[in-house]
Design an enzyme around this catalytic site. Structure first.
Site, short mmCIF file in Angstrom:
data_model
loop_
_atom_site.label_atom_id
_atom_site.label_comp_id
_atom_site.label_asym_id
_atom_site.label_seq_id
_atom_site.Cartn_x
_atom_site.Cartn_y
_atom_site.Cartn_z
N CYS A 63 0.85 -1.20 0.00
CA CYS A 63 0.00 0.00 0.00
C CYS A 63 0.88 1.24 0.00
CB CYS A 63 -0.90 0.02 1.24
SG CYS A 63 -2.23 -1.19 1.15
N PRO A 64 0.51 2.31 -0.69
CA PRO A 64 -0.76 2.50 -1.40
C PRO A 64 -0.71 2.06 -2.87
CG PRO A 64 0.44 4.55 -1.41
CD PRO A 64 1.29 3.55 -0.65
#
Length: 85
Positions: free
Chosen positions: A18-19
């Site tokens: 992530c992201p």
């Protein structure tokens, strides 16, 4: 008996964090037509917590989330466009 959803495309994001996970899913969805489905293979933790929520926030429909024996997940999302189901 488990139901299998036909998907139009597949992406494996188990090698990213992530992201970037959601960015990769979003880019894959851009290649699809409205109403088509995308199968996403992703990791436990932040990806399975954040990706489905982000998809829903953008009005896509999460059709299924299934945990694999290895602890990863398979998610199926339907691309929503301007037309409602």
């Amino acid at each position: 008996m488990s139901e299998t959803i036909k998907t139009d495309s597949t992406i494996d994001i188990t090698d990213v964090v992530c992201p970037i996970t959601f960015v990769k899913v979003k880019l894959a969805l851009e290649d699809l037509e409205d109403g088509q489905t995308l199968a996403v293979h992703l990791n436990d933790g932040e990806p399975i917590q954040n990706v489905p929520r982000s998809l829903k926030d953008e009005d896509h429909k999460v059709l299924s989330v299934k945990k694999r024996e290895d602890g990863t997940y398979d998610l199926v999302v339907k691309k929503n466009g301007l037309l409602a189901d």
